[in-house]
Design a protein around this motif. Structure first.
Motif, PDB file in Angstrom:
ATOM      1  N   SER A 147      -3.317   0.916   0.771  1.00 49.27           N
ATOM      2  CA  SER A 147      -2.572   2.425   0.994  1.00 49.27           C
ATOM      3  C   SER A 147      -1.233   2.249   0.954  1.00 49.27           C
ATOM      4  CB  SER A 147      -3.277   3.020   2.275  1.00 49.27           C
ATOM      5  OG  SER A 147      -2.369   3.965   2.945  1.00 49.27           O
ATOM      6  N   CYS A 148      -0.757   2.814  -0.071  1.00 55.79           N
ATOM      7  CA  CYS A 148       0.902   2.755  -0.337  1.00 55.79           C
ATOM      8  C   CYS A 148       1.713   2.861   1.111  1.00 55.79           C
ATOM      9  CB  CYS A 148       1.264   3.733  -1.152  1.00 55.79           C
ATOM     10  SG  CYS A 148       0.844   3.533  -3.019  1.00 55.79           S
ATOM     11  N   HIS A 149       1.190   4.027   1.735  1.00 51.71           N
ATOM     12  CA  HIS A 149       2.142   4.504   2.945  1.00 51.71           C
ATOM     13  C   HIS A 149       1.853   3.315   3.962  1.00 51.71           C
ATOM     14  CE1 HIS A 149       2.707   8.308   0.881  1.00 51.71           C
ATOM     15  NE2 HIS A 149       3.769   8.099   1.053  1.00 51.71           N
ATOM     16  N   LEU A 150       0.514   2.927   4.196  1.00 55.19           N
ATOM     17  CA  LEU A 150       0.270   1.821   5.217  1.00 55.19           C
ATOM     18  C   LEU A 150       1.115   0.753   5.007  1.00 55.19           C
ATOM     19  CD1 LEU A 150      -1.304   1.372   7.775  1.00 55.19           C
ATOM     20  CD2 LEU A 150      -3.186   0.164   6.027  1.00 55.19           C
ATOM     21  N   ARG A 151       1.409   0.214   3.705  1.00 54.71           N
ATOM     22  CA  ARG A 151       1.892  -1.019   3.405  1.00 54.71           C
ATOM     23  C   ARG A 151       3.530  -0.726   3.269  1.00 54.71           C
ATOM     24  NH1 ARG A 151       0.171  -5.585   0.172  1.00 54.71           N
ATOM     25  NH2 ARG A 151       1.973  -6.940  -0.374  1.00 54.71           N
ATOM     26  N   ASN A 152       3.922   0.235   2.610  1.00 59.64           N
ATOM     27  CA  ASN A 152       5.395   0.473   2.456  1.00 59.64           C
ATOM     28  C   ASN A 152       6.080   0.986   3.384  1.00 59.64           C
ATOM     29  OD1 ASN A 152       4.989  -0.609  -0.083  1.00 59.64           O
ATOM     30  ND2 ASN A 152       4.485   1.446  -1.032  1.00 59.64           N
ATOM     31  N   VAL A 153       5.469   1.942   4.287  1.00 62.83           N
ATOM     32  CA  VAL A 153       6.285   2.449   5.295  1.00 62.83           C
ATOM     33  C   VAL A 153       5.730   1.975   6.858  1.00 62.83           C
ATOM     34  CG1 VAL A 153       6.868   4.639   6.494  1.00 62.83           C
ATOM     35  CG2 VAL A 153       6.014   4.730   4.030  1.00 62.83           C
ATOM     36  N   MET A 154       4.677   1.685   6.927  1.00 62.14           N
ATOM     37  CA  MET A 154       4.147   1.042   8.275  1.00 62.14           C
ATOM     38  C   MET A 154       4.271  -0.517   8.324  1.00 62.14           C
ATOM     39  SD  MET A 154       1.088   3.732   9.686  1.00 62.14           S
ATOM     40  CE  MET A 154       1.288   3.105  11.203  1.00 62.14           C
ATOM     41  N   GLY A 155       4.197  -1.082   7.065  1.00 68.01           N
ATOM     42  CA  GLY A 155       4.525  -2.426   6.887  1.00 68.01           C
ATOM     43  C   GLY A 155       3.179  -3.409   7.238  1.00 68.01           C
ATOM     44  N   VAL A 156       2.027  -2.518   6.930  1.00 65.50           N
ATOM     45  CA  VAL A 156       0.643  -3.193   7.522  1.00 65.50           C
ATOM     46  C   VAL A 156       0.165  -3.678   6.295  1.00 65.50           C
ATOM     47  CG1 VAL A 156      -1.526  -2.897   8.534  1.00 65.50           C
ATOM     48  CG2 VAL A 156       0.314  -1.804   9.464  1.00 65.50           C
ATOM     49  N   SER A 157      -0.207  -4.907   5.845  1.00 68.28           N
ATOM     50  CA  SER A 157      -1.004  -5.295   4.518  1.00 68.28           C
ATOM     51  C   SER A 157      -1.642  -6.443   5.022  1.00 68.28           C
ATOM     52  CB  SER A 157       0.230  -6.012   3.565  1.00 68.28           C
ATOM     53  OG  SER A 157       1.063  -6.911   4.072  1.00 68.28           O
ATOM     54  N   GLN A 158      -1.497  -7.304   5.865  1.00 68.48           N
ATOM     55  CA  GLN A 158      -2.034  -8.460   6.455  1.00 68.48           C
ATOM     56  C   GLN A 158      -3.471  -8.166   7.136  1.00 68.48           C
ATOM     57  OE1 GLN A 158      -1.954 -11.520   4.614  1.00 68.48           O
ATOM     58  NE2 GLN A 158      -0.543 -10.039   3.325  1.00 68.48           N
ATOM     59  N   ALA A 159      -3.070  -7.237   8.144  1.00 72.31           N
ATOM     60  CA  ALA A 159      -4.123  -7.114   8.980  1.00 72.31           C
ATOM     61  C   ALA A 159      -5.687  -6.570   8.516  1.00 72.31           C
ATOM     62  CB  ALA A 159      -4.014  -5.882  10.189  1.00 72.31           C
ATOM     63  N   PRO A 160      -5.465  -5.774   7.397  1.00 80.36           N
ATOM     64  CA  PRO A 160      -6.921  -5.420   6.906  1.00 80.36           C
ATOM     65  C   PRO A 160      -7.342  -6.458   6.100  1.00 80.36           C
ATOM     66  CG  PRO A 160      -5.270  -3.497   6.264  1.00 80.36           C
ATOM     67  CD  PRO A 160      -4.451  -4.720   6.853  1.00 80.36           C
ATOM     68  N   ARG A 161      -6.806  -7.351   5.555  1.00 80.27           N
ATOM     69  CA  ARG A 161      -7.268  -8.531   4.774  1.00 80.27           C
ATOM     70  C   ARG A 161      -7.904  -9.385   5.879  1.00 80.27           C
ATOM     71  NH1 ARG A 161      -3.356  -6.119   1.451  1.00 80.27           N
ATOM     72  NH2 ARG A 161      -3.591  -6.632  -0.774  1.00 80.27           N
ATOM     73  N   GLN A 162      -7.160  -9.572   6.945  1.00 77.84           N
ATOM     74  CA  GLN A 162      -7.869 -10.341   7.973  1.00 77.84           C
ATOM     75  C   GLN A 162      -9.017  -9.998   8.439  1.00 77.84           C
ATOM     76  OE1 GLN A 162      -3.531 -10.576   9.989  1.00 77.84           O
ATOM     77  NE2 GLN A 162      -5.046 -12.129  11.186  1.00 77.84           N
ATOM     78  N   LEU A 163      -9.291  -8.819   8.682  1.00 79.72           N
ATOM     79  CA  LEU A 163     -10.505  -8.120   8.947  1.00 79.72           C
ATOM     80  C   LEU A 163     -11.625  -8.383   7.779  1.00 79.72           C
ATOM     81  CD1 LEU A 163      -9.016  -5.058  10.582  1.00 79.72           C
ATOM     82  CD2 LEU A 163     -10.124  -6.886  11.874  1.00 79.72           C
ATOM     83  N   ILE A 164     -11.100  -8.311   6.816  1.00 82.37           N
ATOM     84  CA  ILE A 164     -12.129  -8.483   5.557  1.00 82.37           C
ATOM     85  C   ILE A 164     -12.699  -9.914   5.523  1.00 82.37           C
ATOM     86  CG2 ILE A 164     -12.804  -8.265   3.199  1.00 82.37           C
ATOM     87  CD1 ILE A 164     -10.572  -5.977   3.167  1.00 82.37           C
ATOM     88  N   HIS A 165     -11.557 -10.829   5.856  1.00 85.99           N
ATOM     89  CA  HIS A 165     -11.920 -12.346   5.545  1.00 85.99           C
ATOM     90  C   HIS A 165     -12.899 -12.849   6.854  1.00 85.99           C
ATOM     91  CE1 HIS A 165      -9.541 -13.893   2.211  1.00 85.99           C
ATOM     92  NE2 HIS A 165      -8.560 -13.144   2.682  1.00 85.99           N
ATOM     93  N   ALA A 166     -12.902 -11.955   7.874  1.00 85.66           N
ATOM     94  CA  ALA A 166     -13.824 -12.387   9.100  1.00 85.66           C
ATOM     95  C   ALA A 166     -15.095 -11.817   8.944  1.00 85.66           C
ATOM     96  CB  ALA A 166     -12.980 -11.436  10.333  1.00 85.66           C
ATOM     97  N   VAL A 167     -15.491 -11.276   7.833  1.00 81.02           N
ATOM     98  CA  VAL A 167     -16.928 -10.931   7.574  1.00 81.02           C
ATOM     99  C   VAL A 167     -17.648 -11.997   6.830  1.00 81.02           C
ATOM    100  CG1 VAL A 167     -18.420  -9.177   6.674  1.00 81.02           C
ATOM    101  CG2 VAL A 167     -16.398  -8.505   7.750  1.00 81.02           C
ATOM    102  N   SER A 168     -18.535 -12.633   7.351  1.00 79.41           N
ATOM    103  CA  SER A 168     -19.243 -13.487   6.913  1.00 79.41           C
ATOM    104  C   SER A 168     -20.241 -12.815   5.541  1.00 79.41           C
ATOM    105  CB  SER A 168     -20.140 -14.275   7.894  1.00 79.41           C
ATOM    106  OG  SER A 168     -21.191 -15.198   7.192  1.00 79.41           O
ATOM    107  N   GLY A 169     -20.180 -13.634   4.569  1.00 77.50           N
ATOM    108  CA  GLY A 169     -20.851 -12.898   3.616  1.00 77.50           C
ATOM    109  C   GLY A 169     -19.823 -12.142   2.374  1.00 77.50           C
ATOM    110  N   ALA A 170     -18.868 -11.931   2.879  1.00 77.92           N
ATOM    111  CA  ALA A 170     -17.959 -10.900   2.051  1.00 77.92           C
ATOM    112  C   ALA A 170     -16.957 -12.088   1.335  1.00 77.92           C
ATOM    113  CB  ALA A 170     -16.884 -10.062   2.965  1.00 77.92           C
TER     114      ALA A 170
END
Length: 431
Positions: free
Chosen positions: A323-346
């Motif tokens: 999400s542009c605004h999540l990344r560019n305004v709120m500075g959140v980019s790694q947390a979503p990826r960390q959560l996806i990486h935590a899913v076994s099978g993904a």
């Protein structure tokens, strides 16, 4: 008062001069990438704003067109070495032009309906989505398609009609408390939004369940409303200000550690309430206190060690669209990826230019359909290179846009787009 005078009073010259014309913003700007035209670049738009302020431009058609073509994704801001607050200047410029604009009767009626009567009133949003529910469940949708009525609309709108989410049967709950599972680690207040609370109500419920599982007591204030982002991005500053005050007041009544959002566009606009109300003596400090508590749900889940839970899903390839605004305004980019990486099978595959806008940008795909579809088609090329069968997003506009891209590419039988909250709950409940 003239447009030039308003630019002089409301857009700081020092902020305009902060732009060094270095060009670092150019590779980050979707509209410049598509057009290779400086008029449609951040530094080009800033130059136009300065020219208006300095009285070097007497007719403003090109300036307004340039600003309207801008997605407002704010990807230029993290790319800028001088830290230019482009998004704030863009919204102020749009507000000024809107205040001086003499709309047609049709445009005036459309704006009044959308901004004054629909998004400002959650009950009317409920009524509007009830009509959509009736359209989907009564057989009218099937009849409309069978008769070819949708062929009267542009192709992209025909495709958008096919990707609208199925309406939830769940009724909106009034102000409520959802208790933590196990020990309480934090008390949070949930910002439910307008579209998220109607078209994507199940995603809100998924978010609350995830927060409960992470140890959060969740409170949902009933007097909150639309965040005001669509107003702010469309030059309707007074409407955005009214909504900001309403939301600040609603959440002041809740004793909480954080205010949680699950829509990148909403979160970013809430995050900017202190700027929106900076000149209001009564509300500026209250806005700062409100903003200090805004946290995206992905950040909260990572901080609360949600990644240590048992998250499983059938083996598949997954990618993520920022999400542009999540990344560019709120500075959140790694947390979503960390959560996806935590899913076994993904099996996560990073999409090329995942941080570039998908072309949704609020109602941009309705107001600038040609540019929006051009950007989306290039985004889908990057997505297909990953061979992913699941595209994850964290914003309702992005989610609908990616579903539209899937429809345009004829991939509806093999690829799905899903909000991260729904994806995580699916993984949490998977046996």
């Amino acid at each position: 008062m003239s447009i030039q005078t308003d630019f002089q009073d409301r857009i700081e010259e020092n902020e305009l001069l902060n732009c060094m014309r270095c060009g670092f913003c150019l590779p980050a700007c979707p509209t410049y990438i598509e057009t290779q035209n400086e008029v449609h670049s951040p530094r080009g738009r800033i130059a136009l704003m300065k020219a208006v302020r300095d009285g070097e431009i007497e007719t403003y058609e090109q300036v307004e067109e340039s600003l309207n073509v801008c997605l407002g994704c704010r990807a230029c801001e993290p790319a800028c070495p001088a830290g230019v607050n482009y998004g704030h200047m863009l919204e102020e410029a749009l507000a000024i032009f809107n205040e001086h604009h003499q709309p047609s009767m049709k445009e005036k009626a459309a704006r009044r309906t959308a901004f004054n009567h629909l998004f400002k009133n959650q009950k009317r949003m409920e009524q509007a989505t009830s009509l959509l529910s009736f359209y989907q469940k009564s057989g009218l949708q099937k009849t409309t398609r069978k008769l070819g009525f949708m062929k009267l609309f542009p192709k992209h709108m025909q495709q958008m009609e096919r990707v609208l989410p199925k309406m939830s049967k769940r009724k909106r709950e009034p102000e409520a408390h959802f208790p933590a599972v196990g020990g309480v680690k934090a008390t949070v207040a949930m910002f439910r939004g307008c579209l998220m609370d109607t078209l994507f109500r199940e995603t809100n419920r998924s978010t609350i369940q995830l927060l409960n599982e992470a140890g959060c007591d969740v409170v949902v204030p009933d007097t909150q409303g639309c965040c005001g982002a669509l107003h702010g991005h469309s030059g309707e500053k007074s409407g955005a200000t009214d909504l900001a005050k309403k939301n600040i007041e609603a959440f002041e009544s809740v004793d909480c550690d954080y205010i949680i959002t699950n829509a990148g566009g909403c979160g970013a606009f809430l995050h900017d309430y202190d700027h929106l109300l900076q000149d209001d003596d009564e509300w500026s400090e209250r806005a700062k206190a409100f903003v200090s508590k805004i946290v995206d749900f992905t950040t909260a889940l990572v901080d609360l060690d949600f990644t240590e839970k048992s998250l499983n899903i059938e083996n598949h390839r997954v990618t993520y669209q920022d999400s542009c605004h999540l990344r560019n305004v709120m500075g959140v980019s790694q947390a979503p990826r960390q959560l996806i990486h935590a899913v076994s099978g993904a099996h996560f595959i990073e999409m090329k230019k995942a941080d570039h806008c998908c072309g949704s940008a609020g109602i941009y795909n309705l107001t600038q359909p040609e540019m929006s579809m051009q950007i989306l088609d290039h985004k889908m090329e990057s997505m297909m290179e990953t061979n992913a069968t699941t595209i994850i997003t964290t914003n309702p506009g992005c989610l609908l846009q990616m579903r539209l891209g899937i429809e345009r590419e004829g991939l509806t039988d093999s690829v799905r787009a899903v909000h991260l909250a729904d994806y995580l709950l699916e993984a949490l409940n998977h046996q």
